[in-house]
Design an enzyme around this catalytic site. Structure first.
Site, PDB file in Angstrom:
ATOM      1  N   LEU A 126      10.648   1.044   7.869  1.00 56.17           N
ATOM      2  CA  LEU A 126      10.100   1.573   6.618  1.00 56.17           C
ATOM      3  C   LEU A 126      10.896   2.832   6.252  1.00 56.17           C
ATOM      4  O   LEU A 126      11.175   3.666   7.127  1.00 56.17           O
ATOM      5  CB  LEU A 126       8.623   1.936   6.791  1.00 56.17           C
ATOM      6  CG  LEU A 126       7.988   2.376   5.480  1.00 56.17           C
ATOM      7  CD1 LEU A 126       7.757   1.178   4.567  1.00 56.17           C
ATOM      8  CD2 LEU A 126       6.676   3.094   5.723  1.00 56.17           C
TER       9      LEU A 126
ATOM     10  N   ARG B   5      -7.072 -20.349  -3.365  1.00 54.12           N
ATOM     11  CA  ARG B   5      -6.153 -20.198  -2.235  1.00 54.12           C
ATOM     12  C   ARG B   5      -5.057 -21.265  -2.235  1.00 54.12           C
ATOM     13  O   ARG B   5      -5.337 -22.462  -2.161  1.00 54.12           O
ATOM     14  CB  ARG B   5      -6.929 -20.245  -0.915  1.00 54.12           C
ATOM     15  CG  ARG B   5      -6.067 -19.847   0.269  1.00 54.12           C
ATOM     16  CD  ARG B   5      -6.846 -19.820   1.568  1.00 54.12           C
ATOM     17  NE  ARG B   5      -5.994 -19.356   2.667  1.00 54.12           N
ATOM     18  CZ  ARG B   5      -5.085 -20.116   3.265  1.00 54.12           C
ATOM     19  NH1 ARG B   5      -4.927 -21.366   2.908  1.00 54.12           N
ATOM     20  NH2 ARG B   5      -4.320 -19.615   4.233  1.00 54.12           N
TER      21      ARG B   5
ATOM     22  N   HIS C  59      -0.613 -21.104  -1.049  1.00 53.42           N
ATOM     23  CA  HIS C  59       0.399 -20.147  -0.598  1.00 53.42           C
ATOM     24  C   HIS C  59       1.286 -19.620  -1.727  1.00 53.42           C
ATOM     25  O   HIS C  59       1.548 -18.431  -1.809  1.00 53.42           O
ATOM     26  CB  HIS C  59       1.282 -20.761   0.495  1.00 53.42           C
ATOM     27  CG  HIS C  59       0.585 -20.882   1.809  1.00 53.42           C
ATOM     28  ND1 HIS C  59      -0.535 -21.659   2.005  1.00 53.42           N
ATOM     29  CD2 HIS C  59       0.844 -20.317   3.016  1.00 53.42           C
ATOM     30  CE1 HIS C  59      -0.927 -21.572   3.246  1.00 53.42           C
ATOM     31  NE2 HIS C  59      -0.113 -20.765   3.895  1.00 53.42           N
TER      32      HIS C  59
ATOM     33  N   GLU D 186      11.390   2.019  15.027  1.00 50.71           N
ATOM     34  CA  GLU D 186      10.538   3.135  14.567  1.00 50.71           C
ATOM     35  C   GLU D 186       9.217   3.034  15.317  1.00 50.71           C
ATOM     36  O   GLU D 186       9.039   2.165  16.165  1.00 50.71           O
ATOM     37  CB  GLU D 186      10.309   3.039  13.059  1.00 50.71           C
ATOM     38  CG  GLU D 186       9.626   1.742  12.646  1.00 50.71           C
ATOM     39  CD  GLU D 186       9.482   1.557  11.144  1.00 50.71           C
ATOM     40  OE1 GLU D 186       9.362   2.547  10.425  1.00 50.71           O
ATOM     41  OE2 GLU D 186       9.466   0.390  10.719  1.00 50.71           O
TER      42      GLU D 186
ATOM     43  N   TYR E 228       0.845  -1.193   0.000  1.00 51.77           N
ATOM     44  CA  TYR E 228       0.000   0.000   0.000  1.00 51.77           C
ATOM     45  C   TYR E 228       0.877   1.238   0.000  1.00 51.77           C
ATOM     46  O   TYR E 228       2.082   1.172   0.212  1.00 51.77           O
ATOM     47  CB  TYR E 228      -0.969  -0.005   1.179  1.00 51.77           C
ATOM     48  CG  TYR E 228      -0.374   0.299   2.536  1.00 51.77           C
ATOM     49  CD1 TYR E 228       0.442  -0.624   3.186  1.00 51.77           C
ATOM     50  CD2 TYR E 228      -0.633   1.508   3.182  1.00 51.77           C
ATOM     51  CE1 TYR E 228       0.982  -0.349   4.430  1.00 51.77           C
ATOM     52  CE2 TYR E 228      -0.105   1.785   4.435  1.00 51.77           C
ATOM     53  CZ  TYR E 228       0.698   0.851   5.052  1.00 51.77           C
ATOM     54  OH  TYR E 228       1.239   1.128   6.286  1.00 51.77           O
TER      55      TYR E 228
ATOM     56  N   LYS F   2       6.479  -1.804   2.147  1.00 50.79           N
ATOM     57  CA  LYS F   2       5.232  -1.272   2.732  1.00 50.79           C
ATOM     58  C   LYS F   2       4.081  -2.234   2.429  1.00 50.79           C
ATOM     59  O   LYS F   2       3.252  -1.988   1.550  1.00 50.79           O
ATOM     60  CB  LYS F   2       4.968   0.143   2.195  1.00 50.79           C
ATOM     61  CG  LYS F   2       3.993   0.949   3.066  1.00 50.79           C
ATOM     62  CD  LYS F   2       4.030   2.411   2.689  1.00 50.79           C
ATOM     63  CE  LYS F   2       2.911   3.227   3.322  1.00 50.79           C
ATOM     64  NZ  LYS F   2       2.976   3.378   4.759  1.00 50.79           N
TER      65      LYS F   2
ATOM     66  N   ARG G 291       8.509   4.726  -3.942  1.00 51.24           N
ATOM     67  CA  ARG G 291       8.432   3.641  -2.949  1.00 51.24           C
ATOM     68  C   ARG G 291       7.388   2.604  -3.367  1.00 51.24           C
ATOM     69  O   ARG G 291       7.571   1.403  -3.150  1.00 51.24           O
ATOM     70  CB  ARG G 291       8.115   4.203  -1.566  1.00 51.24           C
ATOM     71  CG  ARG G 291       8.181   3.122  -0.491  1.00 51.24           C
ATOM     72  CD  ARG G 291       8.071   3.684   0.919  1.00 51.24           C
ATOM     73  NE  ARG G 291       6.798   4.322   1.140  1.00 51.24           N
ATOM     74  CZ  ARG G 291       6.490   5.057   2.210  1.00 51.24           C
ATOM     75  NH1 ARG G 291       7.400   5.243   3.156  1.00 51.24           N
ATOM     76  NH2 ARG G 291       5.311   5.609   2.345  1.00 51.24           N
TER      77      ARG G 291
HETATM   78  N1  PLP Z   1       7.089   3.708   9.670  1.00 53.06           N
HETATM   79  C1  PLP Z   1       5.974   2.980   9.542  1.00 53.06           C
HETATM   80  C2  PLP Z   1       5.926   1.607  10.137  1.00 53.06           C
HETATM   81  C3  PLP Z   1       4.856   3.493   8.836  1.00 53.06           C
HETATM   82  O1  PLP Z   1       3.746   2.751   8.693  1.00 53.06           O
HETATM   83  C4  PLP Z   1       4.939   4.811   8.301  1.00 53.06           C
HETATM   84  C5  PLP Z   1       3.815   5.385   7.565  1.00 53.06           C
HETATM   85  O2  PLP Z   1       2.774   4.830   7.419  1.00 53.06           O
HETATM   86  C6  PLP Z   1       6.119   5.533   8.479  1.00 53.06           C
HETATM   87  C7  PLP Z   1       7.181   4.947   9.156  1.00 53.06           C
HETATM   88  C8  PLP Z   1       6.256   6.913   7.908  1.00 53.06           C
HETATM   89  O3  PLP Z   1       6.437   6.859   6.516  1.00 53.06           O
HETATM   90  P1  PLP Z   1       5.984   8.069   5.565  1.00 53.06           P
HETATM   91  O4  PLP Z   1       6.739   9.272   6.046  1.00 53.06           O
HETATM   92  O5  PLP Z   1       6.394   7.651   4.221  1.00 53.06           O
HETATM   93  O6  PLP Z   1       4.510   8.209   5.767  1.00 53.06           O
END
Ligand code: PLP
Length: 282
Positions: A207, A100, A102, A182, A33, A149, A52
């Site tokens: 991320l 379905r 895997h 994070e 996403y 993501k 991204r």
């Molecule tokens: N880290 C995680 C786990 C996230 O889900 C997000 C955003 O959804 C971020 C960091 C921040 O990323 P961005 O600045 O691209 O929104």
């Protein structure tokens, strides 16, 4: 006013928009996403989010079903139909619908594309930033490829819920070595006593936040020194400032980590200046 969602080439009333029960996003979280913030009708950091998006698809070997221009057309139409000027755009792409099993489907499968928009109250977010927020620390229970993501967000969901139940805005996730990776949906930053900005290096453990990258550029242009390295909860608690970044929250000062105030317990000047500098870009 009817709110619309985009599903596989069609604009549908949001309440009736559906995907198939054997969609691999639903069955396996086999989907990625992306989220863009919208301010005054404009996408923020559009290029970074598109880059991204392509990378996430490549990492999961899902072929990109649209061109960037194609996505931009749909986004513009959805924002227009839903009359969103301040809010966000959500895009999800799954590997598609298949019996379905895997392993990847053997035949060609059309990826599922879903887009929605949401209005956001930027004034409320500003009030939150003005007051500062609390975070709690929790073990990071996610998989080893947090740089992709994907919609595989259950550990993030559980951590965020625990934070909310504790009266905190965010959970800072801590790896097995005791270092903060994070937040559940934000990147984590501190400002040292010497005024140096510290945020974790971009490897597979976090991320690669688009807002994080933009804030790094802005901070460098403003003359700040940045260190990309991990830090512990204890270092963050005794830092001069702490803050978090994301597309929808921009820069939000953190005034408390677990049971300890950060700095003097009020939003710090660096975080506040960086938030203003980021919003000036729009
Ligand atoms: N880290 C995680 C786990 C996230 O889900 C997000 C955003 O959804 C971020 C960091 C921040 O990323 P961005 O600045 O691209 O929104």
């Amino acid at each position: 006013m009817t709110r619309f969602a985009y599903v596989n080439g069609r604009y549908q009333p949001h309440a009736d928009a559906m995907i198939h029960i054997e969609d691999r996003g639903f069955q396996f979280a086999d989907a990625i996403y992306e989220v863009w913030s919208v301010r005054a009708g404009e996408l923020m950091d559009a290029d970074g989010h598109f880059a991204r998006l392509e990378r996430s698809l490549r990492e999961l070997r899902i072929s990109n079903p649209k061109t960037e221009a194609g996505y931009r057309l749909v986004i513009a139409e959805l924002l227009r139909r839903n009359r969103v000027r301040d809010g966000l755009v959500y895009l999800q792409i799954s590997r598609g619908r298949a019996r379905r099993d895997h392993a990847f489907p053997s035949g060609p499968v059309r990826p599922t594309v879903v887009m929605t928009t949401k209005r956001l109250d930027h004034a409320a977010a500003q009030r939150r930033a003005d007051a500062g927020v609390a975070v709690i620390s929790l073990p990071d229970q996610r998989w080893a490829r947090r740089d992709i993501k994907t919609v595989n967000l259950l550990p993030n969901v559980l951590a965020k819920q625990t934070a909310h139940e504790a009266g905190a805005a965010e959970a800072w996730l801590v790896d097995e070595g005791g270092q903060v990776t994070e937040g559940a949906s934000t990147n984590a930053w501190i400002v040292t006593a010497d005024g140096v900005l510290v945020t974790r290096q971009t490897d597979h453990d976090i991320l690669h936040g688009i807002t994080r990258a933009r804030i790094m550029q802005r901070a460098q242009a403003l003359g700040y020194t940045i260190e990309e390295r991990a830090f512990t909860v204890a270092e963050a608690q005794s830092a001069r400032e702490a803050f978090m970044t994301s597309a929808t929250s921009f820069v939000t000062p953190i005034i408390r980590i677990d049971d300890r105030p950060v700095g003097n317990g009020a939003p710090g000047s660096v975080a506040t200046a960086l938030r203003a500098a980021y919003l000036e870009l729009i």
